[in-house]
Design an enzyme around this catalytic site. Structure first.
Site: not given
Length: 617
Positions: A277, A368, A555
């Protein structure tokens, strides 16, 4: 260009539609003459690519009369009609885009009576309950207002009447996000995005732009015409519907009862889980012995496992609040953060948009990976986190693509998977995706790759270098279980090729997103490779530093599946990836669609999968 699968209200995305799931405002009632034989289209790359020459910069059209765009619009409309007549397009999302284009171009011609026919055609192709009811309704009401010369009071009342008649359970998420987008609409954001992005693209191409960009100019110009005088009325009408349902019973929670946690004293073994990621704050988790590896946006080795904020570090508290505020705004929550977000959006000037958009993109990348990691290890004290960090660019200008760059990125995929194998990783979560259309856009921005059709082929060639390397790397690690997020474009991964979501391998599974009730989210991508679903709506998890935020996207769904896989491995270490995949699929439940038939959602059931593996909870 690689895209994390988290949904936010982006400053650069200036209300792409006036209704949840709808296309840009407008349609024409032109009858399309059928042909005896049409070319069947099953992939996006089979459709033609075209470009147009502008007479002025895109931002100049925003202040020009609509008549300045009519010649361009007439050419676009002729080509759209030709495509609809000449191609048998086997993809509902793409057909909705075509019908939306016809809508926009009819509005440009002032043919308001044609609007309902095209919005109805687009709505009939919606497969999700909320969009099937609500998409295109605001567009139709604005057209009706124009035809009948009604005022804002009429529009407010009609917005309330039309949406109040819809079943709240089906449309609530769509209405909330629609209200959030319209409420934060600011013409300065449009102008700023055009000046910093489209103008630069047009200058690079000597005022030649792809048709999609020209259509975006027309849509944005129409929005500037229609939305500001009606913005308050639309928001008030939607708010009245939200207020009337404020005491409505919440959707039943199908998700939480399915989950389980492993007790800290359980007979289990450590399991290394990699988060491939944008970077992870490993201080919040149990790190693997080999903490991870990182590559930059050009595929070159890097040192930082958590993305550095650089000169934006002093602004992090404000940016964190804006991210939370954007999600609260999307959920129609009136919180201090959502109020700050609305105030910030309303106060932006055109020359501030580029900096603000890049700040928000940077903050999104910063949070994220850590947020994903928190979901992946929740309830598993035996999970150890390995950071597979990709330091994707937060700049609004896309990279200049080339074969050497594609080869470098391909090499980084091979090196990353080799690192996973060396570190003893058992599960990898990949909450990102991209495809050749992103490459086309980057090539077009820099005026590379030649004419539109040649550019399409060059994009496919460069993308194939990276796609094949990723596929071969994953296939070459059969001892590792890979989990991918489907994407947030509400389209088919069969028609629009993506990686990793579009790959079909024995040791890879792709997940779509539902909410707590098991309803497919409005944004989740679908297709034959999207074989399971998990909660990806307003999921609570930590961000760097430890504060928790609720974020949405596939996600957030993908690491729920990785979480299950890691728990099964902690309790049954001998399981192979093929066995893990079978247990997850066997435990999943095919939920019924609106007609009571087996639907597209295949919701995982961690407790059932554990039971099938012989695990006593």
């Amino acid at each position: 260009m690689k895209k994390p699968l988290m949904t936010t209200l982006s400053a650069g995305l200036v209300l792409a539609s006036l209704a949840a799931g709808a296309q840009t405002p407008g349609p024409a009632a032109t009858q399309l003459a059928p042909q005896a034989e049409r070319q069947v289209v099953t992939r996006a790359d089979q459709l033609p690519r075209r470009s147009r020459t502008l007479e002025q910069l895109p931002s100049d059209y925003l202040a020009a009369p609509l008549s300045a765009l009519q010649a361009l619009g007439a050419k676009l409309e002729a080509d759209v009609q030709a495509d609809l007549a000449g191609y048998d397009i086997r993809d509902a999302a793409t057909l909705r885009e075509y019908y939306g284009a016809m809508a926009t171009l009819a509005q440009l011609r002032g043919d308001w009576a044609a609007v309902p026919a095209w919005t109805a055609k687009a709505r009939a192709l919606q497969e999700k309950a909320g969009a099937r009811l609500s998409s295109g309704v605001l567009t139709e009401l604005l057209a009706q207002q124009k035809l009948q010369r009604q005022d804002s009071a009429w529009l407010r009342a009609e917005v309330q009447r039309r949406f109040a008649a819809m079943p709240w359970a089906d449309v609530q998420d769509n209405l909330k996000s629609t209200k959030g987008g319209i409420e934060t609409y600011n013409p300065e954001l449009v102008r700023g995005a055009f000046k910093s992005q489209l103008d630069a693209m047009a200058k690079n191409g000597n005022l030649v732009l792809p048709d999609q960009m020209v259509l975006a100019i027309i849509g944005a110009r129409l929005q500037l015409e229609l939305l500001p005088p009606n913005q308050a009325a639309i928001v008030a009408g939607l708010q009245a519907v939200l207020d009337a349902n404020s005491q409505a019973q919440a959707k039943a929670d199908l998700w939480t009862p399915r989950t389980f946690a492993i007790p800290a004293d359980a007979k289990a073994q450590p399991v290394v889980l990699a988060v491939w990621d944008s970077g992870v704050d490993l201080n919040l988790f149990k790190p693997a012995a080999a903490r991870g590896m990182a590559f930059d946006a050009e595929g070159q080795p890097a040192k930082d496992l958590l993305r550095p904020l650089g000169e934006a570090a002093p602004r992090w508290p404000q940016l964190r609040s804006l991210i939370k505020g954007s999600m609260d705004q999307r959920a129609a929550l009136d919180t201090p953060d959502s109020r700050q977000f609305r105030g910030t959006m309303a106060g932006l000037k055109a020359d501030q948009v580029k900096g603000f958009s890049e700040d928000m993109a940077l903050a999104g990348l910063y949070v994220h990976g850590t947020h994903v990691a928190g979901i992946a290890v929740e309830g598993n004290p035996f999970a150890q986190v390995y950071a597979g960090t990709m330091l994707w660019s937060a700049e609004s200008v896309p990279p200049k693509l080339s074969e050497p760059r594609a080869q470098a990125v391909a090499a980084s995929y091979r090196a990353m998977v080799a690192g996973f194998k060396q570190a003893g990783v058992r599960v990898v979560n990949m909450s990102w995706r991209y495809g050749p259309t992103a490459y086309e856009a980057a090539l077009a921005y820099h005026n590379l790759g030649g004419a539109p059709e040649a550019r399409k082929q060059e994009a496919l060639r460069l993308f194939k270098i990276e796609r094949d390397a990723l596929r071969e790397a994953i296939a070459g690690a059969p001892e590792i279980f890979f989990v991918a997020g489907a994407g947030n474009e509400d389209n088919s991964a069969d028609f629009q090729e993506y990686i990793p979501a579009g790959l079909e391998l024995p040791n890879l599974i792709t997940a779509g997103a539902v909410d707590h009730s098991g309803s497919e989210t409005s944004f989740s991508t679908f297709g034959k490779t999207v074989v399971v679903h998990a909660n990806g709506f307003e999921v609570d998890s930590p961000v760097p530093g430890g504060e928790r935020l609720k974020l949405s996207g596939t996600s957030m769904a993908s690491p729920q599946v990785a979480n299950l896989a890691a728990k099964l491995l902690a309790l049954k270490p001998a399981l192979t990836p093929v066995q893990l995949k079978a247990l997850i699929l066997q435990g999943a439940e095919r939920l019924p669609d609106a007609e009571g038939k087996p639907g597209r959602v295949n919701l995982i059931n961690p407790r059932k999968s554990a039971a099938l593996a012989g695990i006593q909870l």
